[in-house]
Design a protein around this motif. Structure first.
Motif, short mmCIF file in Angstrom:
data_model
loop_
_atom_site.label_atom_id
_atom_site.label_comp_id
_atom_site.label_asym_id
_atom_site.label_seq_id
_atom_site.Cartn_x
_atom_site.Cartn_y
_atom_site.Cartn_z
N SER A 14 0.84 -1.20 0.05
CA SER A 14 0.02 0.00 -0.01
C SER A 14 0.95 1.19 0.03
O SER A 14 1.85 1.46 0.83
N GLY A 15 0.58 2.23 -0.82
CA GLY A 15 1.36 3.57 -1.16
C GLY A 15 2.66 3.30 -2.10
O GLY A 15 3.41 4.19 -2.33
N GLY A 16 2.72 1.91 -2.52
CA GLY A 16 3.81 1.91 -3.31
C GLY A 16 5.24 1.62 -2.94
O GLY A 16 5.48 1.75 -1.52
N ALA A 17 6.01 1.03 -3.64
CA ALA A 17 7.50 0.78 -3.34
C ALA A 17 8.08 0.51 -4.78
O ALA A 17 7.67 -0.14 -5.50
N ALA A 18 9.40 0.82 -4.59
CA ALA A 18 10.38 0.56 -5.85
C ALA A 18 10.40 -1.05 -5.93
O ALA A 18 10.67 -1.50 -4.72
N LYS A 19 10.33 -1.47 -7.16
CA LYS A 19 10.64 -3.22 -6.96
C LYS A 19 12.04 -3.55 -6.83
O LYS A 19 12.01 -4.68 -6.45
N ARG A 20 12.91 -2.69 -7.26
CA ARG A 20 14.16 -3.15 -7.28
C ARG A 20 15.16 -1.96 -6.65
O ARG A 20 14.91 -0.75 -7.19
N ILE A 21 16.13 -1.98 -5.69
CA ILE A 21 16.97 -1.02 -5.31
C ILE A 21 18.57 -1.58 -5.10
O ILE A 21 18.64 -2.73 -4.69
N VAL A 22 19.29 -0.58 -5.52
CA VAL A 22 20.71 -0.95 -5.34
C VAL A 22 21.07 0.35 -4.77
O VAL A 22 20.89 1.32 -5.38
N ALA A 23 21.96 0.37 -3.52
CA ALA A 23 22.61 1.65 -3.05
C ALA A 23 24.00 1.02 -2.70
O ALA A 23 24.12 0.03 -1.89
N GLY A 24 25.00 1.63 -3.01
CA GLY A 24 26.27 1.13 -2.42
C GLY A 24 27.53 2.25 -3.04
O GLY A 24 27.07 3.20 -3.67
N PHE A 25 28.49 1.82 -2.96
CA PHE A 25 29.84 2.44 -3.22
C PHE A 25 30.48 1.82 -4.41
O PHE A 25 30.59 0.70 -4.47
N ARG A 26 31.15 2.55 -5.15
CA ARG A 26 32.09 2.31 -6.40
C ARG A 26 33.16 3.09 -6.34
O ARG A 26 33.24 4.29 -6.07
N ASP A 27 34.37 2.97 -6.85
CA ASP A 27 35.70 3.45 -7.23
C ASP A 27 35.00 4.70 -8.14
O ASP A 27 35.49 5.72 -8.02
N ARG A 28 34.48 4.18 -9.27
CA ARG A 28 34.13 5.05 -10.18
C ARG A 28 32.50 4.65 -10.61
O ARG A 28 32.55 3.68 -11.20
N PRO A 29 31.63 5.21 -10.13
CA PRO A 29 30.10 4.71 -10.41
C PRO A 29 29.81 4.81 -11.93
O PRO A 29 30.49 5.52 -12.64
N SER A 30 29.36 3.70 -12.37
CA SER A 30 28.96 3.54 -13.66
C SER A 30 27.58 3.97 -14.23
O SER A 30 26.65 3.39 -13.46
N VAL A 31 27.50 4.85 -15.15
CA VAL A 31 26.12 5.24 -15.43
C VAL A 31 25.39 3.86 -16.24
O VAL A 31 24.49 3.65 -16.15
N ASP A 32 26.17 3.01 -17.15
CA ASP A 32 25.67 1.93 -17.70
C ASP A 32 25.26 1.02 -16.71
O ASP A 32 24.17 0.19 -16.97
N GLU A 33 25.72 0.68 -15.74
CA GLU A 33 25.38 -0.30 -14.82
C GLU A 33 24.12 0.28 -13.93
O GLU A 33 23.09 -0.44 -13.90
N ALA A 34 23.95 1.41 -13.84
CA ALA A 34 22.87 2.09 -13.15
C ALA A 34 21.52 1.91 -14.05
O ALA A 34 20.80 1.55 -13.67
N LEU A 35 21.89 2.42 -15.33
CA LEU A 35 20.81 2.23 -16.43
C LEU A 35 20.32 0.74 -16.67
O LEU A 35 19.12 0.46 -16.93
N ASP A 36 21.27 -0.14 -16.56
CA ASP A 36 21.00 -1.54 -16.80
C ASP A 36 20.05 -2.09 -15.72
O ASP A 36 19.21 -2.86 -16.00
N PHE A 37 20.46 -1.72 -14.42
CA PHE A 37 19.65 -2.24 -13.45
C PHE A 37 18.48 -1.61 -13.38
O PHE A 37 17.28 -2.37 -12.89
N VAL A 38 18.13 -0.62 -13.53
CA VAL A 38 16.66 0.27 -13.71
C VAL A 38 15.84 -0.03 -14.87
O VAL A 38 14.78 0.10 -14.69
N ALA A 39 16.45 -0.64 -15.69
CA ALA A 39 15.67 -0.90 -17.06
C ALA A 39 14.57 -1.90 -16.52
O ALA A 39 14.71 -2.94 -15.87
N SER A 40 13.39 -1.45 -17.38
CA SER A 40 12.39 -2.07 -17.07
C SER A 40 11.34 -2.21 -18.24
O SER A 40 10.92 -0.92 -18.64
#
Length: 153
Positions: A14-40
């Motif tokens: 009730s009220g909604g929730a994101a179906k998938r979440i990733v939160a963490g640290f990277r030496d160099r955060p990857s835009v491709d990794e982020a976009l691949d993960f949120v693709a739906s």
């Protein structure tokens, strides 16, 4: 996904929730990794924010980020979960750098996907603003004028 990342797969509530979440640290955060993960196939809008080290007119040559990783990771996950209760998100990713960075390096990548672009934009802005405001990550700027801790003055 990397070692130590936590992935949450949450059923709708009730009220909604994101179906998938990733939160963490990277030496160099990857835009491709982020976009691949949120693709739906159910996301009509995906928004990504990329933060980077700026020179601030030559006053900054490099940054150093440090954090209490466990606490910071928990706060980032909380923020992602909050966004999922405010907007009908498919997924949220928060990837933040730690350590020494030079001008132009990525500091943070946040991505949100939602059924519509407006929801994705609003959620992404909320996540970025809350990460900056609440996550215990410390930033030291270094440049010609010396070193200074940002936000501790």
């Amino acid at each position: 996904l990397g070692p130590g990342d936590e992935v949450a797969l949450l059923p709708p509530v009730s009220g909604g929730a994101a179906k998938r979440i990733v939160a963490g640290f990277r030496d160099r955060p990857s835009v491709d990794e982020a976009l691949d993960f949120v693709a739906s196939p159910d996301a009509g809008g995906t928004v990504a924010f990329v933060g980077s080290v700026r020179s601030d007119g030559g006053a900054v040559e490099r940054l150093a980020y440090s954090a209490y990783r466990e606490m910071a990771g928990e706060v980032m996950r909380d923020i992602a979960l909050e966004a999922g209760t405010k907007w009908p998100l498919e997924a949220v990713v928060i990837l933040h750098s730690l350590g020494e960075l030079k001008v132009g390096d990525r500091t943070v990548v946040v991505a949100c996907s939602a059924p519509h672009r407006g929801e994705a934009f609003e959620a992404c802005r909320y996540v970025v603003d809350e990460v900056k405001r609440r996550v215990p990550i410390w930033k030291k700027e270094s440049g010609p004028g010396g070193d200074r801790w940002v936000g501790l003055e």
